[in-house]
Scaffold this active site. Sequence first.
Site: not given
Ligand code: ADP
Ligand code: ADP
Length: 216
Positions: A13, A88, A127, A160, A171
Amino acid sequence: MNVILLGPPGAGKGTQAESIVKDYKTVHISTGDIFRKNIKENTALGQKAKEYMDKGQLVPDELVVELVADRLSQEDVKQGFLLDGFPRTIFQAEELDKVLLKNDMKIDKVINIEVEPEVLIERAVGRRVCKVDGTTYHVSFNPPKTEGICDHCGQELHQRDDDKEETVRNRISVYTNQTKPLIEYYTKQGNIANINGQQKIEAVFEEIKSALGSEQ
Ligand code: ADP
Ligand code: ADP
């Protein structure tokens, strides 16, 4: 154009959001980024959020909803916004619908990025994020030009706290129980696009662009 980015942790995302905001006139609103900024600045909100985030749990709805409602009342979002990581839970989605109604806004598209659990773990564990500008990398799939250093600002990358394998597994189960039902919620609203997230970053973006069409 107002868009929601939906998908499990590690689906891509944040990575896709970086490209979307470059091509479309939208303001990126990531609730995770807002919480991490508050943790870094040691605010009261940050201290509360950290307790939940470190365990891989969701921050309570009431804290998140208020924050997003506030953000959506600001002037800059009128040009369009991209919600990343919100809503979420069904409760958050319902509250968002109320806020949108009140502000005379609507969601044009929900982009749902689909990725299998085992791939998610590999992605999240590898990541690395820039401490300063938040750019996201992956040690193998999207490495920086120089190991451990951000391509854009030259600052150090870090992992992170919640990207440890154990916490990532937690998660993913939180996602399955609390967030996945949103797919049905938005399918009923009729504005969801399901995107295959298990392709190269650029190919995923192409699929998103076709789903968004030429809207601005
Ligand atoms: P999210 O915000 O959904 O948690 P991220 O955009 O931070 O996900 O991506 C999670 C990890 O996967 C990062 O290290 C990113 O560089 C990698 N990543 C994102 N998209 C792809 C993809 N299409 N193929 C391989 N790795 C990816
Ligand atoms: P990812 O998509 O990789 O899980 P985010 O950065 O979106 O990462 O979220 C990291 C953490 O922040 C989540 O595991 C949760 O604890 C908190 N968080 C983020 N957005 C929300 C939300 N909309 N509601 C509740 N918790 C959230």
